[in-house]
Design a protein around this motif. Structure first.
Motif, short mmCIF file in Angstrom:
data_model
loop_
_atom_site.label_atom_id
_atom_site.label_comp_id
_atom_site.label_asym_id
_atom_site.label_seq_id
_atom_site.Cartn_x
_atom_site.Cartn_y
_atom_site.Cartn_z
N CYS A 353 9.01 7.27 6.60
CA CYS A 353 7.75 6.90 7.23
C CYS A 353 7.28 5.57 6.61
N CYS A 354 6.61 4.76 7.43
CA CYS A 354 6.12 3.47 6.92
C CYS A 354 4.90 3.67 6.03
N GLY A 355 4.27 4.83 6.11
CA GLY A 355 3.11 5.11 5.26
C GLY A 355 1.78 5.10 6.01
N ALA A 356 1.84 4.80 7.29
CA ALA A 356 0.57 4.68 8.03
C ALA A 356 0.40 5.77 9.08
N GLY A 357 1.34 6.67 9.15
CA GLY A 357 1.33 7.67 10.23
C GLY A 357 0.13 8.59 10.23
N SER A 358 -0.07 9.22 11.38
CA SER A 358 -1.08 10.27 11.55
C SER A 358 -2.49 9.83 11.17
N GLY A 359 -2.81 8.60 11.48
CA GLY A 359 -4.19 8.15 11.36
C GLY A 359 -4.53 7.43 10.07
N LEU A 360 -3.60 7.34 9.15
CA LEU A 360 -3.92 6.70 7.87
C LEU A 360 -4.32 5.24 8.03
N VAL A 361 -3.83 4.66 9.11
CA VAL A 361 -4.05 3.24 9.33
C VAL A 361 -5.53 2.95 9.70
N THR A 362 -6.25 3.99 10.08
CA THR A 362 -7.60 3.74 10.62
C THR A 362 -8.68 3.54 9.56
N ALA A 363 -8.53 4.22 8.43
CA ALA A 363 -9.65 4.23 7.48
C ALA A 363 -9.44 3.23 6.34
N GLU A 365 -10.73 3.09 3.51
CA GLU A 365 -10.65 3.69 2.16
C GLU A 365 -9.23 4.18 1.84
N TRP A 366 -8.36 4.23 2.82
CA TRP A 366 -6.98 4.67 2.58
C TRP A 366 -6.00 3.50 2.48
N THR A 367 -6.52 2.27 2.52
CA THR A 367 -5.63 1.11 2.52
C THR A 367 -4.70 1.10 1.30
N ASP A 368 -5.26 1.29 0.12
CA ASP A 368 -4.43 1.25 -1.09
C ASP A 368 -3.37 2.35 -1.07
N ILE A 369 -3.79 3.53 -0.61
CA ILE A 369 -2.86 4.68 -0.57
C ILE A 369 -1.68 4.36 0.35
N ARG A 370 -1.99 3.84 1.54
CA ARG A 370 -0.89 3.63 2.51
C ARG A 370 -0.01 2.43 2.12
N LEU A 371 -0.60 1.44 1.47
CA LEU A 371 0.23 0.31 1.04
C LEU A 371 1.17 0.75 -0.09
N GLU A 372 0.67 1.60 -0.95
CA GLU A 372 1.53 2.14 -2.01
C GLU A 372 2.63 3.02 -1.42
N ALA A 373 2.24 3.88 -0.48
CA ALA A 373 3.22 4.79 0.14
C ALA A 373 4.25 4.03 0.96
N GLY A 374 3.90 2.82 1.38
CA GLY A 374 4.83 2.03 2.20
C GLY A 374 5.81 1.19 1.40
N LYS A 375 5.76 1.33 0.08
CA LYS A 375 6.64 0.50 -0.76
C LYS A 375 8.12 0.74 -0.43
N GLY A 401 3.19 -5.00 9.22
CA GLY A 401 2.62 -6.35 9.09
C GLY A 401 1.90 -6.50 7.75
N GLU A 402 1.14 -5.49 7.40
CA GLU A 402 0.41 -5.53 6.12
C GLU A 402 1.37 -5.40 4.94
N LEU A 403 2.41 -4.58 5.11
CA LEU A 403 3.40 -4.44 4.03
C LEU A 403 4.09 -5.77 3.79
N SER A 404 4.38 -6.47 4.87
CA SER A 404 5.06 -7.77 4.76
C SER A 404 4.22 -8.73 3.92
N GLU A 405 2.93 -8.71 4.18
CA GLU A 405 2.01 -9.58 3.44
C GLU A 405 1.89 -9.11 1.98
N HIS A 406 1.68 -7.81 1.82
CA HIS A 406 1.43 -7.23 0.50
C HIS A 406 2.63 -7.37 -0.44
#
Lengths: 425, 206
Positions: A353-363, A365-375, A401-406
């Motif tokens: 999974c890219c780390g953003a599934g099931s709605g994580l991309v919307t909030a 406050e979850w940005t750090d969590i999903r960017l870490e999970a997308g490593k 797109g955000e992972l590419s930047e991060h």
């Protein structure tokens, strides 16, 4: 008993009631079969990116399992200490909600890595429903789902704006094809396809170009395919959101509903909606990728893969691939429209999974969590050396797109439809 | 037949009764739960999916997790095979004297290995901090019972005089099985069938 205590008791009663209603045979089996052997540990992208207890699939499922033992299992209720049943209080429910929404993307990868096949994602989906019903659903998801319902309630108001926007997009399609005959039909009764886009021109223009080139009989839906109530586990709202488009397709007598490149939108309409309504839908549901695959197979599109000459890799959306069964179709289309295709490893059923599934991309406050999970995904992309990442899900697209930047990947992210439109001769 | 033998027969029969009653109760409870039947038009093949779930879907080489935890995976596989063979052996024990000695020796070795792997299970569960944290008393008790079951099966297959001891341990194990984690063996079949039906239908497992 204080009023706070009463409210808490009501919440617990509601949680128990919801759990009793939602634990069907499939979820029951998933709850009962886990032996906590730990073999699934590394199958989770959260754990691989940050190895800690809370990121193991069996820890997550176990938290819900202990509540289930307390609420629904007579043996667990009789001997809670022995079987690990856990008395649930308001605070625990809040923590469980956080786990279900922010620490699991319901990607189902662990299911296929587990020796038994425990569907932790199904357990988490039930937990999301319980959390939403007891007031712990994430605000942003609730608002987005509410907005989708409001759009139907105020359809006349939205229609004017929609038609104006379509006219603008139609001009772009005509410019691109150099033909004033190119159209974006709306409300076309008897059209073969009702095409359901997302909110964004990139899910309308390339597809309109392709449909016009293929001389397709189609019409554009005024609604978008996103159904965020699915992420909330709110079945009633999910049904209402889906029903808007179903009613539209029925009114237009469309033979097929074609869903744009949206992972959850496709899975919800193709596989879940018939279960929600207790009947098969009166039209066929397909994804735009299946249509593109068919066009290429039937020679309806003349393509020049060298137009997309840069190295390209494909990210399997979990909803579209592992949960939706579209694993080979996207690859066939990509191979027909690009010159240099490179697979990530692992892929298909075992894709991360890219780390953003099931709605994580919307909030936010979850940005750090999903960017870490997308490593892990960013490492996979880097290893391919690709300059373009293709994905068939808008949430994945945003995340990559955000992972590419991060992570400094220096990659562009696009969709299969866009690449196909670009490769048209 | 000595008094001890009679007690052993009584224990194993009582255990079998509780086991069967518990098994029926579990199946009835599970079947009473709703099942979200898939109503969408089929894309793949549910039957091929179920076949996959019980064959290739279990193959260790097809799982990244099995490659990472190959020792634990092999341990688990042999341990469970030994238990299933042990259950068949328990049914056959009234005719144990008629089983050829070489076969009994082979069984004794299999059960012995199974028992050692059961002991290894304690080590795995205790050595890993995450698993230690999540383990319940039920986990340890169930492991202890199955390990004893296999050890006593090994001894009785090797020396027939110890058969009553095996029956007593089997009776206790059978009686406990429907209540604790040992009942996962029933749900294993449910899970694999659901997995095959759902994802086979969606053509995920082609």
């Amino acid at each position: 008993m204080t009023s706070t205590a009463v409210t808490e008791q009501n919440k617990m009663d509601l949680a128990r009631e919801m759990l009793a209603k939602l634990v069907d045979r499939r979820v029951l089996a998933a709850l009962e079969v886990c032996v906590r052997c730990g073999i699934c540990t590394e199958s989770c992208h959260y754990y691989r990116s940050n190895p800690k207890l809370e990121h193991t699939p069996y820890y997550r499922a176990e938290q819900v399992r202990r509540v289930y033992r307390q609420f629904l299992d007579p043996v667990g209720r009789a001997f809670p200490g022995w079987f690990g049943a856990k008395a649930t209080a308001d605070e625990a429910l809040s923590k469980l909600a956080e786990t279900a929404f922010a620490s699991c993307t319901l990607c189902h990868r662990c299911t296929f890595e587990c020796p038994f096949g425990v569907e932790t994602a199904e357990i988490m989906r039930v937990m999301r429903s319980v959390a939403t019903a007891t007031g712990y659903g994430p605000e942003m998801l609730i608002e987005i789902a509410g907005a989708a319902i409001a759009k139907e309630e105020n359809a006349d108001l939205f229609r004017e704006i929609f038609l104006e926007q379509v006219k603008e997009l139609e001009k772009e399609v005509q410019d691109s094809l150099g033909s004033s005959k190119a159209k974006i039909p709306v409300d076309q009764k008897g059209a073969r396809f009702l095409y359901v886009p997302l909110a964004g021109a990139h899910t309308i223009i390339p597809q309109a170009i392709i449909f016009n080139v293929a001389k397709e009989s189609w019409t554009l839906s005024m609604f978008d395919t996103a159904n965020y109530a699915v992420f909330l586990g709110d079945a009633e709202k999910a049904k209402r959101i889906a029903m808007r488009i179903i009613k539209e397709a029925e009114a237009l007598k469309a033979q097929e509903m074609i869903i744009t490149e949206c992972g959850h939108g496709y899975t919800a309409m193709r596989w879940e909606a018939p279960k929600w309504f207790g009947r098969p839908l009166p039209f066929r549901v397909r994804n735009i990728i299946e249509v593109l695959d068919e066009y290429i197979r039937d020679g309806k599109l003349q393509l020049n893969p060298s137009t997309n000459g840069e190295p390209v890799t494909y990210h399997d959306s979990c909803n579209l691939g592992r949960k939706g069964g579209l694993l080979e179709e996207p690859r066939r289309v990509i191979k027909a429209v690009v010159g240099d295709f490179r697979e990530m490893t692992p892929n298909r059923l075992h894709s991360y999974c890219c780390g953003a599934g099931s709605g994580l991309v919307t909030a936010p406050e979850w940005t750090d969590i999903r960017l870490e999970a997308g490593k892990l995904k960013s490492d996979q992309i880097r290893q391919t050396g690709a300059k373009i990442v293709v994905t068939s899900c808008d949430n994945c697209r945003f995340q990559i797109g955000e992972l590419s930047e991060h992570y400094g990947l220096n990659t562009e992210v696009t969709s299969i439809s866009e690449l196909t439109a670009k490769a048209l001769v | 037949m000595s008094t001890f033998d009679m007690v052993a027969v009584g224990v194993v029969l009582a255990g079998a009764f509780v086991f069967i009653a518990g098994l029926i109760a579990i199946l009835v409870t599970a079947q009473r739960r709703p099942y979200g039947t898939e109503l969408a038009p089929i894309k793949g093949s549910p039957s091929r999916g179920v076949l996959w779930a019980f064959t290739l879907g279990l193959a260790p080489w097809a799982k990244e997790s099995a490659r990472i935890h190959w020792l634990a995976y092999i341990r688990g596989a042999i341990f469970h095979i030994a238990i299933f063979v042990g259950a068949a052996y328990l049914i056959a024990t009234p005719w144990l004297a008629q089983i050829p000695e070489p076969l009994r020796l082979v069984l004794a070795v299999l059960f012995g290995i199974g028992a050692l792997l059961g002991l290894a299970g304690f080590w795995i569960r205790l050595a890993d901090p995450i698993m230690r944290f999540l383990s319940t008393p039920d986990d340890y008790f169930a492991l202890a019972l199955t390990t004893l079951f296999l050890a006593s099966a090994a001894i009785s297959a090797y020396t027939i005089e110890y058969l009553p001891a095996f029956w007593i341990i089997s009776g206790i194990t059978l009686a406990y099985a429907p209540f604790g984690k040992l009942r996962h063996f029933i749900y294993f079949f449910y899970v694999r069938v659901f997995l095959g039906l759902t994802f086979g239908r969606r053509s995920v497992l082609e």
